[in-house]
Each structure stands twice: as structure tokens, then as C-alpha cells.
Scaffold this motif. Structure first.
Motif, mmCIF file in Angstrom:
data_model
loop_
_atom_site.group_PDB
_atom_site.id
_atom_site.type_symbol
_atom_site.label_atom_id
_atom_site.label_comp_id
_atom_site.label_asym_id
_atom_site.label_seq_id
_atom_site.Cartn_x
_atom_site.Cartn_y
_atom_site.Cartn_z
ATOM 1 N N LEU A 86 1.458 -1.178 -0.211
ATOM 2 C CA LEU A 86 -0.162 -0.080 -0.125
ATOM 3 C C LEU A 86 0.804 1.013 0.176
ATOM 4 O O LEU A 86 0.879 2.244 -0.648
ATOM 5 C CB LEU A 86 -1.217 0.159 1.211
ATOM 6 C CG LEU A 86 -1.987 1.211 1.107
ATOM 7 C CD1 LEU A 86 -2.540 1.930 -0.108
ATOM 8 C CD2 LEU A 86 -2.880 1.542 2.673
ATOM 9 N N ARG A 87 1.705 1.675 0.773
ATOM 10 C CA ARG A 87 3.406 2.380 0.798
ATOM 11 C C ARG A 87 3.428 2.398 -0.641
ATOM 12 O O ARG A 87 3.844 3.474 -1.155
ATOM 13 C CB ARG A 87 3.831 2.500 2.060
ATOM 14 C CG ARG A 87 3.131 2.367 3.564
ATOM 15 C CD ARG A 87 4.592 2.370 4.158
ATOM 16 N NE ARG A 87 3.902 2.604 5.660
ATOM 17 C CZ ARG A 87 4.441 2.471 6.879
ATOM 18 N NH1 ARG A 87 5.187 1.783 7.081
ATOM 19 N NH2 ARG A 87 3.475 3.481 8.078
ATOM 20 N N GLU A 88 3.810 1.835 -1.060
ATOM 21 C CA GLU A 88 4.089 1.843 -2.837
ATOM 22 C C GLU A 88 3.608 2.404 -2.949
ATOM 23 O O GLU A 88 4.390 3.061 -4.215
ATOM 24 C CB GLU A 88 4.737 0.458 -3.116
ATOM 25 C CG GLU A 88 5.742 0.389 -4.452
ATOM 26 C CD GLU A 88 5.669 -1.180 -4.444
ATOM 27 O OE1 GLU A 88 6.167 -1.761 -6.522
ATOM 28 O OE2 GLU A 88 5.240 -1.703 -3.990
ATOM 29 N N ILE A 89 2.450 1.794 -3.635
ATOM 30 C CA ILE A 89 1.238 2.430 -4.263
ATOM 31 C C ILE A 89 0.357 3.973 -3.871
ATOM 32 O O ILE A 89 0.799 5.142 -4.845
ATOM 33 C CB ILE A 89 -0.455 1.673 -4.361
ATOM 34 C CG1 ILE A 89 -0.245 0.615 -4.269
ATOM 35 C CG2 ILE A 89 -1.400 2.446 -4.552
ATOM 36 C CD1 ILE A 89 -1.417 -0.804 -4.622
ATOM 37 N N VAL A 90 1.036 4.699 -2.870
ATOM 38 C CA VAL A 90 0.603 5.827 -2.469
ATOM 39 C C VAL A 90 1.841 6.496 -3.063
ATOM 40 O O VAL A 90 1.790 7.572 -3.174
ATOM 41 C CB VAL A 90 0.892 5.705 -0.673
ATOM 42 C CG1 VAL A 90 -0.034 7.944 -0.209
ATOM 43 C CG2 VAL A 90 -1.089 5.074 -0.634
#
Length: 479
Positions: free
Chosen positions: A41-45
Motif C-alpha cells: 500500500l505504501r508503494e502504491i501511495v
């Protein structure tokens, strides 16, 4: 975009409307069919979200009021966190957790947003997004949230970086990779994002001054709606709930039977649901009218990624007091047709823009005056009809909630996605401790509307399904 810039009048107005009993935070839940971990999720954000400069800016006072400035201490890990649900970690527990978050203000020392990952939810995961209304309106924020998906992401929509400015390394590396590999997914951006009012037509009408005086007079002179149990003093505690899915094609077919739009049918069902709620509590319903305040998009959809607020507000009387459900739908339809031919939304936008420059005390009085004329805020945002994914994780459904201003204690949100419609309720816990009763009434009312119009549906011409990447003609919605 500059490192420093003042808030527009309307954005400042929404910032100052924050109250402990009614936070101006747009809350959304994205449910993923498969589990997702925090690192993903942090990579996507980092890749798809914070490239929009506004999400790396915080609010700071200035000599002229308040301004946006880049947060020198921006840390993505402080905005994207994991959490866990108690017990069975099912829908009930998720609704309880969202309700708690709706009562918690965002930290004004940091950019005004956060995402929370529920790693274990119903066999998959859920993401709870909270974004302050001063950053953008519903149409813009939905488009930005959809940029988290594989199908919608396009880094060319990010504002051009100011010369000499630097992105944090956590953001810069995946963004550079994304730019090299980006596919032009912009074909999807127009899908399902129609406004209830054509922004170009209403802006042209407003510039000509057509009916603006009448619209302002109507907004100023309209009286309060019926005094019911959903009006009263507000507390801090909130309730959040959402319905099961309804087949969007059935809604369209039902509307065609009486020449009504999707929005007319659904708001007619909402009127029936509120009638059901009052009856369940033994309250009178004859002659009762519950007025809804409706945000109306005033921007072309291609400008959504500029963020900010570009919408006006109109009033619609939900005919709770009418005993016939066909009459309820037709009453809503008549009002919505009149709104589409008026300048009410543009007039209200002008008022909001001016309020942002008023002293706080005058703005508070104006907000309370206009919110006292309604009992609920209603919004309908048509979403994409395709199934979307986040790094290959199937996005099962989306539920955003509209915030309420002033002393309004009920927010009703309608969102369609992948051929399904869901109704969301956000409300004051003291006024409406049992939002599930409204949802039950909505589902029952809709089933009865479909049954009532069934014979007529059989006589209508078959519908023509538009191409997959084009929105349906009757899927108009509100911001």
C-alpha cells in the motif's frame, strides 16, 4: 505548483467549517478481494498519490489568512498505517471502526489526510481514506483515489514540479519508474463522472447572469423543513453504515418506465426509507418534508486533478409525507429537472467563495443559517463500471461518505461501481443511533418501487448499452 500559495476563498471556507461535532473530512472505504500488506500500500501511495503536491502540503497561517506550504518534515509512514479489527473482523466491526475515525480530527500540523490499512477483512483487506474537504471536493477526491488503481493511474496528471524542488526519495524512485512504464489509461477518466448539471452550461448561464438573482433570493428566503427526530443538537460520536449492492441496470430500467433518471429513482427510494424510519419510531409522516442539501459539480471532469473545491449547493425536498411511492419519485424528478435549468448551484458557489473571506464569526452564522434549512446532505457519485485493481488486487467495492456542515446530523451517500449501487449513511449517534433501520427501509423501498414499476418496464423499448468506456446517458450524479 508553488511551495507556498493561499487557499482559495471556498477552500478556506471548508477548512473553517470544521467543528468537533461535524468534521469536514471526506471518509471512504475501499474493500479489496485479496489481502494486501502495508509495504504494498505504501508503494502504491508513493507512486500514485503523493505526486499530487497538495498531499505533501500542510496548512499554515499567513498575513492574509491561511496558506498551503510544503511540509518540510513530510513522512509517508505517518500517513499510511495499518490497523486491525476486533472479534470477527467483519462488516459490523469495520463500520464501528469507521464510525470512531469519523469522530477524530486530522492533525493540522501535517498534510490533512491519512490512509489506514485493515490487512485482514472478510478474506481480503480494506483501506480507509480520510481527506479534508479543504483539499478538494468529492468529484476530485474520487478521481484521485481512483488513481491508486492500475487502470486509472497516469503520472502525467501530476502537477509539474517547481524548479529546484525535490520529492522525498521514498516517492521519487517509484514515480520515475512509473513514468517510464506508464500506459495512457486516460481513456477511463471520463467514465461515470457526469455531473447532475453540465458545468459548461451552468457556468455560461451564470456569467450571463441568467436567473442568478432569483437563485440567490430562493436560497436566502427558503424556510426550514419539517421538525423531525433527525434534527437536533449534535454530539461528537458518529455512526457509519452502508447497504448491500443493488443492480444498477435494474435502477436504470425502473427509471425508464416513468422517464426518470437513476438519481430520481434512488432519491425517491431514500424518501421512502426516511418515511419508514419515522414510522418505525412511531412518528407522524403525513405532510412531512425532509430537505436535503445537495452538492453539485461545477467543473469539467478533465479539471478534477487540479483539486480544490468547485461545486455549489442546492436544496431538494424529499417528499416523505407522500404515501404513494410513484408520486415520491416523480416529485424528486420534477425538482431535479428544475434545478438543472436554474443557476442555484452557481449562486451557492459564489456565496461559499465570499464566506471564505468573512471573519470567522460571520461565516459561522451564515453556515448555521443555511444548514438550518435542511436536515441532511445528499450526494450521488457515479463511479467506474469496470472492475479495478490495485497492484493486481481486485477492488471489490468503494464507499465514500459526504461530510455535513453546521448543525446537519445526517449524510446520505450513493456510489455506483462495477454495475452495483450502494447507499452509505453517516450520522450523529445521538440523533440517529440506528442507521441500519434507514438502510433496511431503503432496500425494502427500492424493491417495492421495482415491483410497482414492473409492468411499465415490460412496455419500454430495450435499452442500448453504451460502449464500455462511455458513461450511460442516465447515470447523472451529484458531486
Amino acid at each position: 505548483m508553488k511551495d507556498y500559495e493561499p487557499l482559495s476563498g471556498v477552500d478556506a471556507a471548508w477548512l473553517r467549517m470544521d467543528e468537533p461535532t461535524n468534521l469536514m473530512t471526506i471518509t471512504s472505504v475501499l474493500v479489496l478481494e485479496d489481502p494486501m500488506d502495508l509495504a504494498t500500500l505504501r508503494e502504491i501511495v508513493a507512486e500514485r498519490f503523493v505526486g499530487f503536491t497538495r498531499f505533501r502540503q500542510r496548512i499554515r497561517p499567513s498575513s492574509s489568512g491561511v496558506q498551503w506550504e510544503l511540509d518540510p518534515h513530510f513522512d509517508l509512514t505517518q500517513h499510511v498505517r495499518r490497523s486491525a479489527l476486533p472479534g470477527d473482523a467483519g462488516k459490523h466491526e469495520l463500520q464501528e471502526h469507521v464510525s470512531e475515525l469519523m469522530s477524530m480530527p486530522l492533525d493540522r500540523n501535517k498534510p490533512l489526510w491519512d490512509l489506514e490499512l485493515i490487512e485482514d477483512y472478510a478474506g481480503g483487506s480494506a483501506v480507509i481514506a480520510r481527506i479534508h474537504h479543504c483539499i478538494a471536493d468529492g468529484i476530485a477526491l474520487v478521481q484521485v483515489l481512483l488513481s491508486l488503481t492500475d487502470e486509472y493511474f497516469d503520472p502525467s496528471r501530476f502537477p509539474k514540479a517547481k524548479s529546484g524542488s525535490r520529492l522525498p526519495s521514498l516517492i521519487r524512485a517509484p514515480l520515475n519508474a512509473a513514468k517510464k512504464a506508464a500506459d495512457a489509461a486516460s481513456v477511463l477518466i471520463n467514465e461515470g463522472a457526469h455531473s447532475i448539471v453540465d458545468p459548461s452550461r451552468i457556468t455560461h448561464r451564470a456569467k450571463q447572469g441568467l436567473s442568478l438573482g432569483a437563485a440567490l433570493s430562493k436560497l436566502a428566503l427558503i424556510g426550514a423543513d419539517s421538525d423531525t427526530r433527525i434534527k437536533g443538537n449534535l454530539g461528537v460520536a458518529q455512526n457509519a453504515a452502508w447497504s448491500g449492492p443493488i443492480d444498477l441496470e435494474v435502477v436504470k430500467e425502473t427509471g425508464r418506465a416513468i422517464d426518470a433518471k437513476v438519481n430520481d429513482v434512488l432519491l425517491g427510494a431514500v424518501a421512502g426509507a426516511l418515511r419508514h424510519y419515522l414510522e418505525q419510531h412511531g412518528d407522524p409522516t403525513d405532510g412531512i418534508s425532509i430537505r436535503g442539501m445537495i452538492p453539485v459539480n461545477l467543473r469539467p471532469i478533465e479539471d478534477a486533478f487540479d483539486l480544490g473545491n468547485r461545486f455549489g449547493l442546492v436544496y431538494v425536498d424529499l417528499p416523505v409525507g407522500l404515501g404513494d411511492r410513484t408520486e415520491r419519485v416523480l416529485s424528486v424528478k420534477q425538482q431535479m429537472d428544475e434545478i438543472k435549468a436554474s443557476s442555484e448551484a452557481a449562486a451557492a458557489f459564489g456565496i461559499l467563495e465570499v464566506l471564505g473571506y468573512f471573519p470567522n464569526e460571520l461565516e459561522e452564522q451564515a453556515v448555521r443559517l443555511f444548514s438550518s434549512k435542511a436536515s441532511a446532505v445528499l450526494t450521488n457519485v457515479p463511479g467506474p463500471r469496470k472492475i479495478l485493481h490495485m497492484k493486481g488486487h481486485r477492488l471489490q467495492h468503494i464507499m465514500p461518505w459526504v461530510p455535513r456542515a453546521g448543525n446537519i446530523g445526517l449524510g446520505i451517500s450513493i456510489f455506483s461501481y462495477a454495475g452495483e449501487v450502494r447507499l452509505g449513511i453517516a450520522c450523529d449517534n445521538g440523533l440517529i443511533p440506528d442507521p441500519g433501520t434507514i438502510l433496511e427501509g431503503f432496500e425494502e423501498e427500492f424493491d417495492q418501487i421495482v415491483e410497482s414499476f414492473g409492468e411499465n418496464r415490460g412496455d419500454t423499448a430495450p435499452s442500448t448499452t453504451p460502449p464500455e468506456n462511455e458513461p450511460a446517458d442516465d447515470s447523472e450524479g451529484m458531486t
